[in-house]
Design a protein around this motif. Structure first.
Motif, PDB file in Angstrom:
ATOM      1  N   THR A  16       0.621  -1.110  -0.118  1.00  0.00           N
ATOM      2  CA  THR A  16      -0.026  -0.061  -0.079  1.00  0.00           C
ATOM      3  C   THR A  16       0.815   1.151   0.016  1.00  0.00           C
ATOM      4  O   THR A  16       0.622   2.223  -0.663  1.00  0.00           O
ATOM      5  N   PHE A  19       1.981   1.704  -3.610  1.00  0.00           N
ATOM      6  CA  PHE A  19       0.962   2.351  -4.014  1.00  0.00           C
ATOM      7  C   PHE A  19       0.711   3.803  -4.072  1.00  0.00           C
ATOM      8  O   PHE A  19       0.539   4.525  -4.992  1.00  0.00           O
ATOM      9  N   TYR A  20       0.813   4.151  -2.772  1.00  0.00           N
ATOM     10  CA  TYR A  20       0.693   5.728  -2.484  1.00  0.00           C
ATOM     11  C   TYR A  20       2.048   6.315  -3.128  1.00  0.00           C
ATOM     12  O   TYR A  20       1.685   7.490  -3.883  1.00  0.00           O
ATOM     13  N   ARG A  21       3.110   5.834  -3.268  1.00  0.00           N
ATOM     14  CA  ARG A  21       4.276   6.423  -4.046  1.00  0.00           C
ATOM     15  C   ARG A  21       3.799   6.575  -5.261  1.00  0.00           C
ATOM     16  O   ARG A  21       4.173   7.635  -5.725  1.00  0.00           O
ATOM     17  N   ARG A  22       3.407   5.465  -6.057  1.00  0.00           N
ATOM     18  CA  ARG A  22       3.098   5.693  -7.420  1.00  0.00           C
ATOM     19  C   ARG A  22       2.153   6.659  -7.762  1.00  0.00           C
ATOM     20  O   ARG A  22       1.979   7.393  -8.575  1.00  0.00           O
ATOM     21  N   GLU A  23       1.146   6.800  -6.778  1.00  0.00           N
ATOM     22  CA  GLU A  23      -0.073   7.595  -6.864  1.00  0.00           C
ATOM     23  C   GLU A  23       0.461   9.154  -6.509  1.00  0.00           C
ATOM     24  O   GLU A  23      -0.241  10.038  -6.916  1.00  0.00           O
ATOM     25  N   LEU A  25       1.321  10.470  -3.684  1.00  0.00           N
ATOM     26  CA  LEU A  25       0.528  10.890  -2.457  1.00  0.00           C
ATOM     27  C   LEU A  25       1.791  11.135  -1.169  1.00  0.00           C
ATOM     28  O   LEU A  25       1.746  11.965  -0.431  1.00  0.00           O
ATOM     29  N   SER A  60     -11.849   9.788  -0.748  1.00  0.00           N
ATOM     30  CA  SER A  60     -11.448   9.213  -1.901  1.00  0.00           C
ATOM     31  C   SER A  60     -10.003   9.496  -2.049  1.00  0.00           C
ATOM     32  O   SER A  60      -9.689  10.474  -1.316  1.00  0.00           O
ATOM     33  N   LEU A  61      -9.159   8.690  -2.955  1.00  0.00           N
ATOM     34  CA  LEU A  61      -8.053   9.164  -2.991  1.00  0.00           C
ATOM     35  C   LEU A  61      -7.827  10.593  -3.933  1.00  0.00           C
ATOM     36  O   LEU A  61      -6.985  11.386  -3.742  1.00  0.00           O
ATOM     37  N   GLN A  62      -8.959  10.927  -4.707  1.00  0.00           N
ATOM     38  CA  GLN A  62      -8.931  12.051  -5.158  1.00  0.00           C
ATOM     39  C   GLN A  62      -8.993  13.322  -4.255  1.00  0.00           C
ATOM     40  O   GLN A  62      -8.320  14.377  -4.444  1.00  0.00           O
ATOM     41  N   HIS A  65      -5.668  13.598  -2.582  1.00  0.00           N
ATOM     42  CA  HIS A  65      -4.874  14.503  -3.583  1.00  0.00           C
ATOM     43  C   HIS A  65      -4.888  15.816  -3.425  1.00  0.00           C
ATOM     44  O   HIS A  65      -3.797  16.639  -3.234  1.00  0.00           O
TER      45      HIS A  65
END
Lengths: 206, 206
Positions: A16, A19-23, A25, A60-62, A65
């Protein structure tokens, strides 16, 4: 620290974190001599923030962000930062004819109370949406019907706003707003549900 | 009424109504002589309920299914119906070691206040989750720290529980609980955010 320690201390699984790195965040760690990413206390703090927003706040991730973009935008004043972070915590309201019915009533309510709130605040549309929806069950809800709730909420919010240390660092301020807004909101609503259960039980003689 | 009228009166698009039909959230209409489905006021009421839960309350279809299953389960007493409907409005909390830290504190809080709440209530876990998350920023939060919020919420919840008409029909009761719990919760949290904005603005001298 290595990613394994970051995972252990934050309670967020390694995949996870990646994943946050790739996104985008979570900032990249610094590369150590051994060509391994090294993470700091700032990374831990950021992970705690994401975890609180997503896990408990249900954002949400959005939305996350948006909070993080505000945090990283040095052009924003402290007050703007608080505003952007706070606004990012509500979903963008869908626009529809339905919704507009109560917006006027919300503006009238704000004038009655003397609350200075940006007319485009997501909370204004959120409230208007809720009033419209309640209206389909109970008939129109006017500004006066909100007085009881506003009387309860006003001193609470004044106290909460008073505890924000405006001289704190940006990171601390955002943590503070996020915790103060999202997490204490969950505290408030879960207390309300528990108290409702208690009083319903009492009323039903159980 | 035909599906087009049902759509117009509820504000829900025809394809969404058909989707709710397929998902089993909305009962079938009766077939008229012309082999067309005919919908009643009950269908309209159900659609308003789904719309309020999904649109304003932000509930998942799974949660809406639970509310409707409770509504259609005639074996439940009025009090049980209220409980099941109310419980269905919160997501099932994820279980983890993290979470359990504050559950004991929540139980201690409930004893302190004398609130009789089912220990497995989702609100208990929701509150424990929030306290754990706040704790990662501010250090552990104990039962005493909740007193200020509980003092504010208690009279509100007592008033709200007192307005439920236990002699009403099952449909009316569920509407009442859903509106009272989900929609007024949105009112409460949006009022809080607006009041926070007002007092932050005042404090910042803006």
């Amino acid at each position: 620290m290595r990613i394994a320690e970051l995972s252990e201390r934050s309670g967020v699984p390694v995949h996870t974190i990646k994943f946050y790195r790739r996104e985008g965040l979570l900032p990249a760690g610094t590369l150590s001599a051994a060509n391994q990413a090294d993470y700091s206390e700032d990374h831990l703090r950021r992970l705690n923030l994401i975890r609180a927003l997503v896990g408990v706040g249900g954002l949400s991730l959005q939305q996350v962000h948006k909070v993080i973009a505000a945090l990283e935008n040095d052009d924003l004043s402290t007050f703007q930062l608080l505003g952007v972070a706070s606004y990012a915590l509500l979903p963008d309201p869908p626009l529809g004819a339905e919704q507009r019915r109560s917006v006027v009533e919300v503006q009238r309510f704000l004038e009655m109370r003397g609350w200075r709130v940006f007319p485009g605040s997501p909370a204004v549309f959120q409230l208007a949406d809720a009033l419209d929806a309640i209206g389909t069950f109970w008939g129109p809800i006017d500004a006066e019907a909100l007085t009881g709730y506003a009387d309860v909420i006003e001193p609470l919010a004044e106290h909460e706003a008073g505890t924000i240390d405006l001289a704190a660092s940006r990171d601390e301020l955002v943590d503070r707003v996020v915790v103060g807004t999202v997490l204490w909101e969950v505290v408030l609503t879960s207390l309300r549900r528990m108290a409702q259960e208690h009083f319903s039980r009492t009323r039903a003689g159980l």
